[in-house]
Write a protein that holds these residues in place. Sequence first.
Motif, mmCIF file in Angstrom:
data_model
loop_
_atom_site.group_PDB
_atom_site.id
_atom_site.type_symbol
_atom_site.label_atom_id
_atom_site.label_comp_id
_atom_site.label_asym_id
_atom_site.label_seq_id
_atom_site.Cartn_x
_atom_site.Cartn_y
_atom_site.Cartn_z
ATOM 1 N N UNK A 9 42.999 -122.591 71.234
ATOM 2 C CA UNK A 9 41.940 -121.499 71.578
ATOM 3 C C UNK A 9 40.603 -122.169 71.001
ATOM 4 N N UNK A 10 39.495 -121.637 71.772
ATOM 5 C CA UNK A 10 38.131 -122.151 71.508
ATOM 6 C C UNK A 10 37.305 -120.926 70.847
ATOM 7 N N UNK A 11 36.203 -121.556 70.308
ATOM 8 C CA UNK A 11 35.424 -120.504 69.519
ATOM 9 C C UNK A 11 34.677 -119.668 70.740
ATOM 10 N N UNK A 12 34.601 -118.427 70.709
ATOM 11 C CA UNK A 12 34.031 -117.543 71.782
ATOM 12 C C UNK A 12 32.697 -117.594 71.250
ATOM 13 N N UNK B 107 43.575 -108.760 66.173
ATOM 14 C CA UNK B 107 42.885 -108.586 67.513
ATOM 15 C C UNK B 107 41.949 -107.447 67.608
ATOM 16 N N UNK B 108 40.703 -108.000 68.144
ATOM 17 C CA UNK B 108 39.536 -107.127 68.440
ATOM 18 C C UNK B 108 39.069 -106.470 66.935
ATOM 19 N N UNK C 125 39.698 -118.031 61.926
ATOM 20 C CA UNK C 125 39.727 -116.650 62.406
ATOM 21 C C UNK C 125 38.973 -116.261 63.913
ATOM 22 N N UNK C 126 37.955 -117.246 64.317
ATOM 23 C CA UNK C 126 37.463 -117.255 65.458
ATOM 24 C C UNK C 126 38.041 -117.532 66.483
ATOM 25 N N UNK C 127 39.293 -118.284 66.155
ATOM 26 C CA UNK C 127 40.446 -118.652 67.329
ATOM 27 C C UNK C 127 41.609 -117.915 67.279
ATOM 28 N N UNK C 128 41.498 -116.863 66.334
ATOM 29 C CA UNK C 128 42.669 -116.128 66.340
ATOM 30 C C UNK C 128 42.578 -114.519 67.047
ATOM 31 N N UNK C 129 41.549 -114.437 67.834
ATOM 32 C CA UNK C 129 41.684 -113.180 68.441
ATOM 33 C C UNK C 129 40.533 -111.852 67.865
#
Length: 286
Positions: A164-167, A110-111, A128-132
Amino acid sequence: KLFLSFSMAATTHKKKGKKGKSSYDDVTPPLFQYVLSGWEDGQKFEKTVDHLDRWATQSANEVKVRIGDHLLAIRQDPHSPHLGGYLWDSSSLFCCYLVAAIQSKRLDLKDKICIELGSGVGLVSVLLSRLGVHKIIMTDIPELVPVMEQNLEYNRENSGSSALSIQNDSLYTAPLFWGDREAADKIIEEHVKPHQTHPDFLFAVDCIYSEASATGLVESMDHLSSVNTVIYCISEQRNAEAQESFIRESRKLFHFQVIPKEEWFPFVPQKLREDHLNFYMLKKIS
């Protein structure tokens, strides 16, 4: 052990807890499934498989990969002249590992800022983009950047099918030949230094296939990392000389650990537990 201070290896060494319980009792491997579609002998096909099948996977034009709650879609060219132009099963296995490690709180991304080397069609980075992860930079040779960008956008458009979506600001692409210091510097300057000096993690999945490429890979790992960067490398055992070259060159610059199979097998489904895969963790020598 050295690695206990900086990695999830601290909680995954083989040991017994109270009343003889395994330290992996709280680890649940995610559901895994491929849905493959493409053309064969002039006929369109679609089939579902729940195990690793390199030949079937690489003959498909599209691979939908179910990993736990995440549904990822990869478009590829089965006739690509580049090794990274189609999906390799070790990427799917590593994705399962990441999901289970995060869910069991063995790994915290995360982060964090991460760079993937040899991203190919981009499956690991898309996950990875969906895992925070705060930012993930997917890299490969210039010829494969359009493939990575295509799959980035394709998954962003279809993100409603995942938990979760891609930010929009989390996933980036960049060209990188291993050993190219100028290109590595540009990645650091443009994508990392606005936030920190070096990435928190480097990932390299199935990147060891020749002695020459192994040397360049180690050079890029060294140039992109600091003493605080954790490096995960998983590789199929194809070329013993290439593996030996990678290990030899890595040990000149990094603390190097081979993760025993009994310490990562619990994180992946039974059908994905392949004996011919090597899992390494590295951290730069201070």
